[in-house]
Design a protein around this motif. Structure first.
Motif, mmCIF file in Angstrom:
data_model
loop_
_atom_site.group_PDB
_atom_site.id
_atom_site.type_symbol
_atom_site.label_atom_id
_atom_site.label_comp_id
_atom_site.label_asym_id
_atom_site.label_seq_id
_atom_site.Cartn_x
_atom_site.Cartn_y
_atom_site.Cartn_z
ATOM 1 N N ARG A 146 25.723 33.375 103.673
ATOM 2 C CA ARG A 146 25.798 33.803 102.284
ATOM 3 C C ARG A 146 26.289 35.233 102.276
ATOM 4 O O ARG A 146 25.575 36.133 102.729
ATOM 5 C CB ARG A 146 24.449 33.687 101.583
ATOM 6 C CG ARG A 146 24.025 32.251 101.325
ATOM 7 C CD ARG A 146 22.734 32.174 100.560
ATOM 8 N NE ARG A 146 22.371 30.790 100.254
ATOM 9 C CZ ARG A 146 21.221 30.418 99.702
ATOM 10 N NH1 ARG A 146 20.320 31.340 99.353
ATOM 11 N NH2 ARG A 146 20.976 29.143 99.473
ATOM 12 N N GLY A 147 27.517 35.425 101.775
ATOM 13 C CA GLY A 147 28.094 36.755 101.857
ATOM 14 C C GLY A 147 28.225 37.162 103.307
ATOM 15 O O GLY A 147 28.684 36.401 104.152
ATOM 16 N N PRO A 148 27.771 38.356 103.674
ATOM 17 C CA PRO A 148 27.864 38.796 105.066
ATOM 18 C C PRO A 148 26.715 38.306 105.947
ATOM 19 O O PRO A 148 26.772 38.443 107.171
ATOM 20 C CB PRO A 148 27.829 40.326 104.944
ATOM 21 C CG PRO A 148 27.022 40.576 103.710
ATOM 22 C CD PRO A 148 27.332 39.439 102.770
ATOM 23 N N ALA A 149 25.656 37.756 105.329
ATOM 24 C CA ALA A 149 24.474 37.339 106.099
ATOM 25 C C ALA A 149 24.714 35.979 106.754
ATOM 26 O O ALA A 149 25.167 35.036 106.105
ATOM 27 C CB ALA A 149 23.254 37.269 105.192
ATOM 28 N N LEU A 150 24.394 35.870 108.034
ATOM 29 C CA LEU A 150 24.640 34.646 108.789
ATOM 30 C C LEU A 150 23.407 34.269 109.602
ATOM 31 O O LEU A 150 22.866 35.080 110.354
ATOM 32 C CB LEU A 150 25.840 34.840 109.722
ATOM 33 C CG LEU A 150 26.178 33.700 110.682
ATOM 34 C CD1 LEU A 150 26.466 32.413 109.922
ATOM 35 C CD2 LEU A 150 27.372 34.098 111.548
ATOM 36 N N VAL A 151 22.954 33.015 109.416
ATOM 37 C CA VAL A 151 21.830 32.461 110.170
ATOM 38 C C VAL A 151 22.311 31.178 110.831
ATOM 39 O O VAL A 151 23.044 30.391 110.220
ATOM 40 C CB VAL A 151 20.615 32.166 109.259
ATOM 41 C CG1 VAL A 151 19.487 31.524 110.043
ATOM 42 C CG2 VAL A 151 20.147 33.449 108.582
ATOM 43 N N ALA A 152 21.911 30.960 112.085
ATOM 44 C CA ALA A 152 22.325 29.749 112.791
ATOM 45 C C ALA A 152 21.183 29.252 113.654
ATOM 46 O O ALA A 152 20.240 29.990 113.953
ATOM 47 C CB ALA A 152 23.563 30.016 113.641
ATOM 48 N N ARG A 153 21.261 27.963 114.037
ATOM 49 C CA ARG A 153 20.235 27.372 114.891
ATOM 50 C C ARG A 153 20.693 27.461 116.337
ATOM 51 O O ARG A 153 21.641 26.802 116.750
ATOM 52 C CB ARG A 153 19.959 25.923 114.490
ATOM 53 C CG ARG A 153 18.877 25.249 115.313
ATOM 54 C CD ARG A 153 18.431 23.955 114.678
ATOM 55 N NE ARG A 153 17.678 24.205 113.454
ATOM 56 C CZ ARG A 153 16.378 24.463 113.424
ATOM 57 N NH1 ARG A 153 15.675 24.505 114.548
ATOM 58 N NH2 ARG A 153 15.777 24.659 112.273
ATOM 59 N N ASP A 154 19.994 28.264 117.085
ATOM 60 C CA ASP A 154 20.255 28.458 118.503
ATOM 61 C C ASP A 154 19.670 27.284 119.283
ATOM 62 O O ASP A 154 18.603 26.773 118.939
ATOM 63 C CB ASP A 154 19.614 29.780 118.944
ATOM 64 C CG ASP A 154 20.004 30.177 120.339
ATOM 65 O OD1 ASP A 154 19.720 29.407 121.270
ATOM 66 O OD2 ASP A 154 20.574 31.274 120.502
ATOM 67 N N CYS A 155 20.344 26.833 120.332
ATOM 68 C CA CYS A 155 19.853 25.682 121.094
ATOM 69 C C CYS A 155 18.558 25.991 121.841
ATOM 70 O O CYS A 155 17.853 25.078 122.272
ATOM 71 C CB CYS A 155 20.917 25.205 122.087
ATOM 72 S SG CYS A 155 21.334 26.402 123.359
ATOM 73 N N GLU A 156 18.185 27.272 121.979
ATOM 74 C CA GLU A 156 16.951 27.644 122.679
ATOM 75 C C GLU A 156 15.918 28.266 121.744
ATOM 76 O O GLU A 156 14.744 27.927 121.781
ATOM 77 C CB GLU A 156 17.265 28.633 123.811
ATOM 78 C CG GLU A 156 18.124 28.027 124.929
ATOM 79 C CD GLU A 156 18.409 29.029 126.021
ATOM 80 O OE1 GLU A 156 18.012 30.206 125.859
ATOM 81 O OE2 GLU A 156 19.038 28.641 127.032
ATOM 82 N N GLU A 157 16.348 29.159 120.878
ATOM 83 C CA GLU A 157 15.407 29.933 120.077
ATOM 84 C C GLU A 157 15.167 29.360 118.685
ATOM 85 O O GLU A 157 14.315 29.847 117.955
ATOM 86 C CB GLU A 157 15.915 31.374 119.936
ATOM 87 C CG GLU A 157 16.134 32.082 121.271
ATOM 88 C CD GLU A 157 16.751 33.443 121.075
ATOM 89 O OE1 GLU A 157 16.326 34.152 120.142
ATOM 90 O OE2 GLU A 157 17.666 33.792 121.829
ATOM 91 N N GLY A 158 15.911 28.341 118.299
ATOM 92 C CA GLY A 158 15.781 27.825 116.946
ATOM 93 C C GLY A 158 16.578 28.667 115.972
ATOM 94 O O GLY A 158 17.639 29.183 116.295
ATOM 95 N N ARG A 159 16.071 28.823 114.774
ATOM 96 C CA ARG A 159 16.793 29.514 113.707
ATOM 97 C C ARG A 159 16.785 31.027 113.935
ATOM 98 O O ARG A 159 15.714 31.648 114.014
ATOM 99 C CB ARG A 159 16.122 29.162 112.373
ATOM 100 C CG ARG A 159 16.905 29.522 111.141
ATOM 101 C CD ARG A 159 16.219 28.886 109.938
ATOM 102 N NE ARG A 159 16.710 29.409 108.696
ATOM 103 C CZ ARG A 159 17.818 28.992 108.096
ATOM 104 N NH1 ARG A 159 18.533 28.034 108.648
ATOM 105 N NH2 ARG A 159 18.204 29.516 106.943
#
Length: 385
Positions: A146-159
């Motif tokens: 959203r805009g410049p903010a980026l969240v992703a699901r890491d294969c090890e750490e989760g979100r």
């Protein structure tokens, strides 16, 4: 979540793009749209190209080339209280998932806020972007921007929050290219980048199709057909299988033979016609229709087909007698990959129905909006589950 590599496009959605106010439709192994000029067939095709541009990181540039957001936006009436945005999305499934969508990618672009930082005044700006994994009625967010903010699901750490300074014109899908850490994101992006669009197969005197090309083993035809001679030489001299090519040429040009000499530094090809059995007509001498048909053969019969092939009015420059053989070529290729095409030729559409076992869908315009005959508001065709 298991990561697959053979993704099938199941569904496309586009909203507020040119004549596409809001349209969602299913995609099969062979999808055929037919309609008159001016109804918006090319906008459907262009929507697919823009989705691929998002994967390549060039979406804002592609929209700017169209004249910017003011030119690309839906020109009809819009609600004043709703943000002005172009939305594009694609649903993907595995080969064994039936019609179910397993992954879905969506991106929204809009104009920068007045006096807002990070983008020029009329530059297309990425507003929102998501990649979802669908399972058991639930949707897991693999990527959310959203805009410049980026969240992703890491294969090890989760979100996890991604500390990356994304420009307003950059897509998260293209920038988050870390296959070990984000395997699903990488797999979807890789699948979209493998789409191939064949609409620029020029046949004029300066066309690359008419010139020899470097002799390099070539499994797939380039979008402009510039490596056609190498694609044909690869089939004949590397794979050592010319039978299918010979049948295709005989089907389209009875009595003619495709001549593909063993290449040295450059690959070339020509045709021998029954009226002149001792004369090889080189690519530079062939008619526009013959050359274009050979280019379509290269696109549809190459050693390795792309994951998804889109054709925009492939019948252009072809004699009507070539449409039936072309339909057979397309139907055969659809057994190896997905093919999506738009045409204004009813004759080609009927031939594809006959040889491909599909129902061509008629594209029309109602009150300035592109629509598909028989399509319901939930994105399914009448009479289909």
């Amino acid at each position: 979540m298991a990561v697959g590599h053979n993704f099938i496009v199941r569904e496309i959605h586009a909203a507020n793009y040119r004549s596409l106010r809001s349209i969602r439709f299913p995609v099969g192994a062979l999808t055929v749209f037919v309609g008159a000029n001016g109804v918006g067939k090319t906008n459907l095709y262009r929507g697919l190209q823009l989705l691929q541009a998002a994967a390549a990181g060039t979406l804002a540039l592609e929209l700017a080339r169209e004249g910017g957001m003011n030119s690309a936006l839906w020109a009809g009436r819009r609600r004043a209280d709703v943000p002005v945005r172009i939305a594009l999305s694609a649903g993907f499934g595995g080969p064994a998932s039936g019609s179910d969508t397993v992954y879905s990618y969506r991106i929204e672009t809009g104009l920068p806020a007045p006096s807002g930082p990070g983008a020029f005044a009329l530059e297309p700006q990425i507003k929102e972007e998501t990649l979802l994994f669908h399972h058991g009625g639930r949707a897991t967010k693999l990527l959310q921007r959203r805009g410049p903010a980026l969240v992703a699901r890491d294969c090890e750490e989760g979100r996890v929050e991604i500390a990356r300074d994304l420009l307003a014109s950059e897509t998260a899908l293209a920038s988050l290219d870390e296959p070990q850490r984000f395997p699903e994101v990488h797999a979807i992006r890789h699948a979209m980048l493998d789409w191939r669009f064949y609409h620029s197969l020029r046949t004029d005197s300066d066309s690359a199709l008419r010139r020899p090309c470097l002799a390099v083993t070539t499994p797939t035809l380039a979008a402009d057909g510039s490596n056609l001679a190498a694609v044909l030489a690869t089939l004949v001299h590397i794979r050592k299988d010319s039978a299918a090519l010979d049948r295709a040429v005989a089907d389209a040009f009875p009595g003619a033979v495709l001549d593909i000499p063993y290449p040295e530094s450059h690959a070339s090809f020509g045709m021998i016609f029954p009226d002149h059995p001792r004369r090889v007509f080189q690519a530079a001498e062939l008619s526009d229709g013959t050359l274009r048909y050979l280019a379509l053969m290269g696109a549809l019969m190459a050693l390795r087909l792309p994951a998804f092939i889109a054709l925009n009015e492939p019948e252009s420059s072809l004699h009507p007698d070539l449409l039936e053989p072309l339909a057979r070529l397309i139907a055969q290729a659809a057994e190896r990959t997905q093919i999506w095409l738009v045409t204004h030729s009813e004759r080609l559409a009927l031939a594809l129905a006959k040889h491909g076992g599909v129902q061509p869908r008629t594209v029309l315009k109602k009150e300035g909006e592109t629509w598909i005959e028989g399509l319901t508001q939930i994105g399914r065709f009448e009479g289909e589950d």
